[in-house]
Design an enzyme around this catalytic site. Structure first.
Site, mmCIF file in Angstrom:
data_model
loop_
_atom_site.group_PDB
_atom_site.id
_atom_site.type_symbol
_atom_site.label_atom_id
_atom_site.label_comp_id
_atom_site.label_asym_id
_atom_site.label_seq_id
_atom_site.Cartn_x
_atom_site.Cartn_y
_atom_site.Cartn_z
ATOM 1 N N GLU A 43 0.829 -1.215 0.000
ATOM 2 C CA GLU A 43 0.000 0.000 0.000
ATOM 3 C C GLU A 43 0.857 1.255 0.000
ATOM 4 O OE1 GLU A 43 -2.962 -0.207 3.101
ATOM 5 O OE2 GLU A 43 -3.886 -1.975 2.214
ATOM 6 N N GLU B 280 -3.931 -9.059 0.510
ATOM 7 C CA GLU B 280 -4.334 -8.830 1.902
ATOM 8 C C GLU B 280 -5.856 -8.848 1.926
ATOM 9 O OE1 GLU B 280 -1.935 -5.824 3.922
ATOM 10 O OE2 GLU B 280 -3.745 -5.272 5.014
HETATM 11 C C1 GAL Z 1 -3.979 -2.568 5.516
HETATM 12 C C2 GAL Z 1 -2.488 -2.525 5.806
HETATM 13 C C3 GAL Z 1 -2.125 -3.361 7.010
HETATM 14 C C4 GAL Z 1 -3.076 -3.087 8.134
HETATM 15 C C5 GAL Z 1 -4.470 -3.393 7.662
HETATM 16 C C6 GAL Z 1 -5.526 -3.266 8.720
HETATM 17 O O1 GAL Z 1 -4.394 -1.493 4.768
HETATM 18 O O2 GAL Z 1 -1.776 -2.976 4.707
HETATM 19 O O3 GAL Z 1 -0.805 -3.080 7.395
HETATM 20 O O4 GAL Z 1 -2.939 -1.764 8.493
HETATM 21 O O5 GAL Z 1 -4.789 -2.498 6.624
HETATM 22 O O6 GAL Z 1 -6.799 -3.506 8.171
#
Ligand code: GAL
Length: 807
Positions: A423, A499
């Protein structure tokens, strides 16, 4: 007085029969440490009398205390869709990791001959390491997650050497608890001038079949008229192939060796070979190296994704932060192994080291236990997420950090993909697109065999600006509604859920009414374990499952996260005392939450899953609607409350919440027994489970994950303590204060109850149970013998457990 402490033991690696051409010394014990700036601390004459004696790996901040003011960050997190800056307490764990730490270590290298090459290797130091030897600055390396080494040959002297390391963690430099100190191992390598270069051996298996595998070994060497003899050795120690070569291409000797009828490395049977490399000058043996590797084929295909050894293999993965809960960031192999054991049973087959370089210990375990690995490098490139983050170092250090990552880890068969970023705000703008290509090209140059991904959250933008088209494996963080369009518009022919989910829950805590929520908060700062609560940007697990199951070109997912971690207490970012995450499939103590069984029911295709929630102790809710969910590998089940059927439910792929869960939404609570009977697809009852309303807390049940551990001063046994009633039923609301005493051949190491709002310290041997449970970690000493853990709580019958520690 001589304050020096001799290296208490040398770990000589005698390779083959020929002794000591290469020595490996681990600097683990008797370090001196102080947690403040000391002028002139690098100078040998500095008095360290009032410094603490510690062993490395070490995390100076994990003993706390928690403090709301530590690193409270006033930020607007655009990734979290925030409109204005807010004060986030607990974002980095509220533990005292900010500031300066000094380490000193005295050592001798007896018998060191002139002309030897000596390297000092750090697996990671948090952060901005400056290193001196005998008062002279040897070098510095800023990134806290990077592996790095220095050639210290010219700094050494006879007798006592004094190594000094200064680390500094500024505020606003992380989005989670980074740990503090020399939290990974430090080693000295002594070798000849004519030798294998550090991280200079690269083993690949470009051709794999049942009959034969081609093993390609590139060895970078120092030395002129050298000859390389390589033996490939199987897991039983038999030499299965050998080769002698003396032709160099520049500094590299390349060998291609046929291994007949190879055993293949895969997630089910992770078979490992070793390459034993001997470097000769004339007839003199100059260096020896043992490199472990696996024979496997990894290709990615349009529409399918990863083909591992000819089989389409979807990522059933989890993201992991590097901290080990109550142990902090200090690496411990037993703690890592426990995590992976728990994940393996869930059916998980892949790990993403979010958002930085993994420890070598974790990679070794993944090789041995059969996990696929996405090795990530950065959470930031040149554009900041936090003011003092990696953006400060990116331009000068990113290439070096990537090179070190790849060279140090590329022989691990578990690694099947690199990630150059998570991100990164550089997804916006032309410069960012160039950076994406620049980094990917470095990965490709260093390792032409594995693809590179980036976890993208600005998907709509990266579809337009060319960023997403560049990346080998387009990784989407969340953004399910854009999957279809991204698949159409990106040229790669597949997408990865790099993710996913970010569902939040607290183990054993259930809230009513049972509904789906985004960013839901409650007065007790807990989240509901009905697994229906996510963040503005995220979703519940079921939504990811649909994409994974219905579209072959969705090549798998990495769930955020396998275990809770210190810091980032979303959705309670501004709510003190929340100080650790709620995202984990398992809590901070490593105990599975209900969600574990939802993933297990889909991911573990070999074993049965049948799990009921919530607990059945709802004093005061008699007659009220108390929905019951069952997570199961079976399609159909029937629920009974005190013997009265509540009806059968069958998974229904047309209904979003009924496709992967069985739900009884109208159950009225009455104390007693909740029983579920599962049916196979022919309608035969095949399994059942029941839970009972528990009576008063009566005694303690103790169960160890390992009853026999090694007497190496590092190994751990994790003892789960449950508060139960007189019949042994878990008391799911028990929060008794418990006390721990360890005697015999072990020590009390830590305790954790998984409550994200607890301010009790992990290293103090008392803690409240949370939802009836907690986990005590016991560590071996170097003496073999019996370890006894006694647990007591007021009004409860105490209990003890015995653990054996063997040499
Ligand atoms: C994502 C990020 C992670 C964590 C997660 C929580 O956007 O890559 O590191 O912050 O959100 O939902």
């Amino acid at each position: 007085m001589k304050s020096s402490i001799f290296l208490c033991f040398f770990v000589f690696l005698f390779l083959g029969g020929n002794a000591q051409v290469r020595q490996l010394v681990t600097l683990d014990s008797n370090w001196k440490f102080i947690n403040k700036e000391v002028a002139g601390a690098e100078k040998p004459e500095t008095n360290t009398a009032n410094w603490e004696t510690v062993s490395v790996p070490h995390d100076w901040a994990i003993k706390g205390p928690f403090d709301k003011e530590i690193d409270a960050q006033k930020v607007r997190v655009t990734q979290d869709m925030e409109k204005e800056a807010r004060m986030r307490t607990g974002r980095t764990g509220a533990l005292p990791h900010i500031g300066i730490g000094w380490y000193r270590k005295t050592f001798e290298l007896p018998g060191l001959k002139a002309g030897k090459k000596v390297l000092l290797v750090f697996d990671g130091a948090m952060s901005d390491a400056h290193v001196w030897l005998n008062g002279k600055e040897v070098g510095n390396h800023p990134y806290g997650y990077a592996y790095f080494y220095f050639d210290i040959s010219d700094y050494l002297k006879d007798g006592e050497n004094i190594l000094a390391v200064r680390l500094e963690n500024p505020s606003n430099s992380s989005r989670w608890y980074p740990g503090a100190g020399i939290y990974r191992k430090v080693q000295i390598i002594v070798k000849d001038e004519t030798s294998f270069k550090q991280w200079g051996t690269f083993i690949t298996t470009p051709f794999v079949s049942e009959e034969v595998a081609k093993v390609n070994i590139k060895s970078d060497v120092n030395g002129e008229d050298v000859r390389l003899v390589t033996d490939i050795v199987d897991a039983d120690g038999n030499v299965v192939a050998s080769k002698t070569s003396d032709e160099k291409f520049g500094k590299t000797i390349e060998q291609n060796i046929a291994v007949p009828h190879p055993e293949i490395w895969d997630t089910e049977s992770p078979y490992l070979y070793t390459a034993h490399s001997k470097l000769f000058e004339g007839n003199e043996l100059k260096d020896e190296l043992v490199t472990r590797f696996g024979i496997r084929s990894v290709v990615y295909e349009r529409g399918k994704g990863l083909i591992l050894n000819g089989e389409v293999t979807k990522f059933k993965g989890v993201c992991l932060h590097h901290d080990l809960g109550p142990l902090g960031a200090a690496v411990n192999k037993a703690a890592l192994k426990r995590q992976l054991t728990i994940l393996k049973d869930m059916g998980c087959n892949a790990i993403r080291s979010s958002h930085n370089m993994p420890s070598h210990e974790q990679l070794e375990l993944c090789d041995e236990m059969g996990f696929l690995f996405m090795a990530e490098s950065f959470d930031e490139w040149a554009k900041a997420k936090v003011k003092n983050g990696y953006n400060r170092w990116f331009n000068d250090w990113a290439e070096k950090d990537v090179v070190n990552l790849v060279r140090a880890t590329r022989n691990h068969p578990s690694i099947v993909m690199w990630s150059s970023g998570n991100e990164v705000p550089d997804q916006w703008g032309d410069e960012g697109v160039k950076r994406a290509k620049w980094l990917q090209d470095i990965f490709h140059r260093e390792d032409p065999t594995r693809p590179v991904t980036v976890g993208m959250d600005q998907v709509a933008n990266t579809m337009k600006n060319g960023f997403g088209a560049i990346i080998d494996v387009p990784g989407l963080n969340y953004r399910l509604p854009l999957y279809g369009e991204a698949y159409q518009r990106f040229p790669q022919g597949f997408i990865l859920g790099s993710e996913t989910a970010s569902t939040v829950s607290s183990r054993g805590v259930y809230k009513f009414p049972v509904e789906e929520y985004k960013q839901k908060t409650y007065g007790d700062f807990q989240s509901s374990s009905y697994d229906l609560e996510a963040c503005n940007w995220s979703n519940i697990p079921d939504d990811d499952f649909v994409w994974q199951d219905d579209y072959d070109w969705v090549i798998g997912e990495f769930v955020w996260t396998g275990f809770d971690y210190l810091g980032e207490p979303t959705p309670y970012n501004e709510a003190w005392p929340s100080r650790s995450s709620y995202f984990g499939i398992c809590d901070l103590a490593g105990l599975p939450k209900d969600r574990y069984y939802l993933y297990r029911s889909r991911w573990n295709t070999k074993e049965e899953t049948l799990h009921i929630l919530p607990h059945w102790n709802w004093d005061g809710r008699e007659g009220e609607t108390t929905p019951v969910f069952v997570y199961t590998s079976y399609n159909t089940a029937e629920l009974f409350v005190n013997g009265v059927s509540q009806g059968k439910r069958t998974k229904n792929r047309e209904e979003r919440l009924d496709r992967y869960r069985l739900r009884w939404m109208d159950v009225k609570y009455e104390p007693g027994t909740l029983k579920v009977v599962a049916f196979d697809d022919n309608g035969n009852p095949v399994a059942e489970q029941e839970i009972h309303t528990a009576g008063k807390p009566h005694h303690l049940e103790l169960s160890a994950d390992r009853e026999v551990i090694s007497a190496d001063g590092k190994d751990l046994s994790y003892v789960t303590v449950s508060v139960v009633d007189k019949d042994g039923n878990l008391c799911p609301n028990a929060d008794n204060q418990l006390n721990f005493e360890v005697s015999g051949a072990g020590e009390f190491k830590a305790v954790c109850n998984g409550d994200a709002t607890s301010l009790e310290m992990f290293h103090i041997p008392t803690m409240k149970a949370f939802s009836g449970k907690l986990v005590v970690t016991v560590q071996s000493t170097k003496e073999a013998g019996e370890i006894e853990l006694q647990v007591k709580g007021k009004g409860l019958k105490s209990n003890t457990i015995k653990i054996r520690s063997n040499t």
